[in-house]
Design an enzyme around this catalytic site. Structure first.
Site, mmCIF file in Angstrom:
data_model
loop_
_atom_site.group_PDB
_atom_site.id
_atom_site.type_symbol
_atom_site.label_atom_id
_atom_site.label_comp_id
_atom_site.label_asym_id
_atom_site.label_seq_id
_atom_site.Cartn_x
_atom_site.Cartn_y
_atom_site.Cartn_z
ATOM 1 N N ASP A 24 0.838 -1.192 0.000
ATOM 2 C CA ASP A 24 0.000 0.000 0.000
ATOM 3 C C ASP A 24 0.882 1.253 0.000
ATOM 4 O O ASP A 24 1.855 1.339 0.762
ATOM 5 C CB ASP A 24 -0.891 -0.042 1.250
ATOM 6 C CG ASP A 24 -1.884 1.098 1.303
ATOM 7 O OD1 ASP A 24 -2.757 1.155 0.424
ATOM 8 O OD2 ASP A 24 -1.794 1.919 2.234
ATOM 9 N N GLU A 82 1.660 -0.374 -5.123
ATOM 10 C CA GLU A 82 0.757 0.737 -5.421
ATOM 11 C C GLU A 82 1.676 1.950 -5.551
ATOM 12 O O GLU A 82 2.156 2.478 -4.543
ATOM 13 C CB GLU A 82 -0.254 0.941 -4.292
ATOM 14 C CG GLU A 82 -1.237 2.060 -4.592
ATOM 15 C CD GLU A 82 -2.210 2.303 -3.449
ATOM 16 O OE1 GLU A 82 -3.400 2.566 -3.738
ATOM 17 O OE2 GLU A 82 -1.801 2.255 -2.279
#
Length: 659
Positions: free
Chosen positions: A331, A367
């Site tokens: 993330d 990401e």
């Protein structure tokens, strides 16, 4: 307490069972004193508080003879208390071990956790306790998942909670993923790996409780290794057994992990772990000593610090060694690549992850952005990393929304985004193509809402992205108009088909294959309710059948899942007349039709033709014929139809293969 016996195996920090006792070790560069608090199992009674010895360069250690696995503990730290200078030491604050593998209860936010030191509020009765854990090391096996396959993103709770064929006592847990009905669904979708949204223990953001909401996604961790006790009541054995069961079905497991921030948030947040151990070292600060907020959550983990780097790598090793996972999705992964020079593809943490022998063959997915300066880094990660491709998402949505001058970008995205991943002579794409993810509008909502509708989040619809490249087909949101509903279903089919025929790795979020909706909410992180729980009994089985058929196509047409970037020998771009597209046609802002024809597209060497009609009106597509081959249409519903010319309805993707 006595001198520690022989050297430990595994991480040098945390709680390690050695011979007839337990060694505790934790790092703090600024703390003056450190203690281990021991607790009566499964209650909040502190039975002992033992001071640790500073043994080496910030390492505090203590060996407790006679202690065994199952013992429950926490840390306390003391030193200077000056929050305005980033120093938060307070021995009244019970601190979670960053290396904790197991905790006894879920985290529950309490304002006392953020109390100033002079209030002397002891938090031991509201903090979970770490449990000394000795999980078994699994037999090392190569990953099941291969780049180019389908990644299926899912939230364990929302995916399993309402499925009628999942045993009630297993719903919401990792064990539910082993249920035959769910495995059967994954097989029919051709899933190469499930990507589990965070399964480590998290804490609710402090503003949610007054709103009657709770974090449904898990992107707010306290420690990086401890599993959520509700999601994994069986602990590490439950994760290990679930990974193994899926592996037997040819399905890998990828964990979505959050190393970019923690639930300690901004200066008004709770002190529950890293902040109390050494705030200045574990989090990034500016020149004035203020927390840097490149994550939008209040703090940013200092991944450039050697101790943090060690913690991250040890966390990844734990999930491979103790559970056998295939890999990881990171993330806001640009945070992991920060150095004093900003984002660097050769950052020490990346280098450590790639070089580590336990992690060397694991799948890594980034990401590739955060909200800080220089935070958007799509295409700039090390070659080992696959990357979420938001340009794919936006360009595909823009094409099907009807935006002009999008035919060229459509072709580029279908072919693997060479403009992003073909830099510096790279021969393979690292794209993870997706049209919708957990964050943002669902696939179905993209065709039903022009605007976000996040009122249920209690922030006056200010949260979430404003630009979603979405459309509503004539009415905003729910409607009983059959024509509008059919247009929306047609558009969802087109989006699904576009995704499944795209070159490289593809990602589908659970439920998008059968029309899940969040009523236009594009930031449903706080909606642990029917808004995010998958409605299995009310799913659109017609859409689901289309997704299953597309999955079967991708299996029999290996060219679609290849990651090698296309050359002129691999692909032809044709008009609806079957002729190569000319420069003027590529540059025509109103053109919305093309055919991508791949050589050696099928298992038997035949070509595959993807005919895209983005106009509202139908059109006839013609395909060039070769000796000894016939074309057969396999999508849409006219399966088995042979010929060289087909009428393709408006806003439809049709697919034919040579046999």
């Amino acid at each position: 307490m006595g001198k520690e016996p022989g050297a430990a195996v595994g991480p040098r920090f945390g709680a390690t069972v050695i011979d007839d006792g337990v060694r505790f070790a934790v790092w703090s560069g600024s703390a003056e004193r450190m203690w281990v608090s021991l607790f009566e199992p499964w209650n909040y009674s502190e039975i002992d508080r033992l001071e640790m010895e500073r043994v080496d360069d910030g390492v505090f250690s203590l060996f407790v003879p006679g202690l065994k696995a199952g013992a429950q503990y926490g840390f306390r730290a003391d030193g200077r208390y000056a929050p305005e200078r980033g120093l938060w030491f307070d021995p009244a604050k019970m601190l979670m071990d960053p290396y904790a593998l197991t905790i006894d209860y879920p985290y529950r936010y309490n304002a006392i956790m953020a109390a100033v030191r002079w209030q002397q509020e002891d938090t031991s009765n509201m903090m979970p306790k770490a449990i000394v854990t000795t999980p078994s090391v699994v037999q090392r096996k190569p990953p099941v998942f291969k780049p180019g396959q389908l990644v299926y993103e899912l939230n364990v709770r929302s995916f399993t909670l309402k499925h009628p064929d999942v045993r009630e006592e297993l719903r919401g847990t990792l064990s539910a993923l082993r249920e035959p009905a769910l495995i059967d669904h994954l097989r029919k979708l051709g899933v190469g790996a499930i990507e589990l949204m965070p399964i480590t223990a998290c804490m609710n953001e402090r503003h949610l409780q007054p709103l009657g909401l709770r974090n449904a996604w898990g992107y707010n961790p306290v420690s990086f290794m401890a599993l959520d006790p509700e999601m994994a009541p069986g602990g590490w054995a439950e994760l290990r057994d679930t990974v193994a069961a899926l592996r037997e079905e040819g399905i890998g497991t990828i964990l979505d992990l959050v190393f970019n921030h923690t639930a300690e948030s901004d200066v008004e947040g709770p002190t529950v772990s890293l902040r109390g151990l050494d705030n200045l070292a574990y989090y990034r600060h500016d020149a004035e000593g203020r927390l840097i907020n490149d994550t939008g959550t209040g703090n940013t983990v200092a991944c450039e610090h050697p101790i943090v780097r060690e913690l991250v790598v040890d966390s990844l090793r734990a999930f491979v060694n103790y559970a056998g996972v295939d890999g990881f999705r990171f993330d806001l992964a640009t945070i992991l690549g920060h150095t004093e020079r900003g984002f660097q593809p050769d950052a020490p943490l990346f280098a450590a992850m790639v070089a580590d022998p336990v992690l060397a063959d694991r799948v890594m997915i980034a990401e590739p952005w955060d909200i800080g300066p220089g935070g958007y880094q799509l295409g700039n990660f090390p070659q080992r990393f696959l990357e979420w491709n938001d340009r794919y998402r936006d360009d595909i949505r823009r094409f099907w929304r009807g935006d002009g001058s999008t035919i060229g970008t459509l072709a580029t995205r279908l072919a693997g985004s060479s403009d992003v991943f073909g830099r510096d002579g790279a021969a393979r794409t690292r794209t993870v193509n997706f049209v919708a993810a957990h964050d943002g509008m669902t696939l179905a909502d993209t065709t039903a809402y022009e605007r976000k509708h996040n009122e249920a989040n209690g922030e006056d619809n200010r949260d979430g992205h404003n630009e979603n490249f979405s459309w509503n087909n004539g009415v905003e949101g729910e409607t009983s108009d059959k024509d509008i509903l059919e247009r929306r279903r047609r558009d969802i089919k087109a989006l699904l088909a576009t995704l499944f025929v795209s070159r490289g790795t593809i990602m589908l979020t659970a439920g998008d294959e059968f029309g899940r909706t969040q009523k236009g909410n594009n930031n449903a992180y706080a909606q642990d309710n029917k808004l995010t729980w998958l409605d299995w009994e009310g799913r659109d089985v017609v859409l689901e059948a289309v997704a299953f058929r597309l999955a079967e196509l991708r299996k029999t047409a290996p060219a679609l899942g290849e990651t090698a970037l296309l050359t002129d020998e691999d692909v032809q771009w044709l008009s609806e007349q079957g002729q190569p597209l000319q420069t003027g046609q590529w540059e025509d802002p109103g053109r919305r039709r093309l055919c991508m024809m791949l050589a050696n597209g099928t298992e038997h060497g035949g070509r595959i033709a993807i005919m895209v009609n983005g106009d509202t009106e139908g059109v006839s597509f013609s395909l060039p014929l070769r000796n000894e081959f016939d074309w057969r249409l396999i999508l849409p519903e006219e399966k088995g139809q042979s010929g060289t010319t087909w009428d393709v309805a408006g806003r439809t993707v049709a697919i034919a293969i040579e046999e």
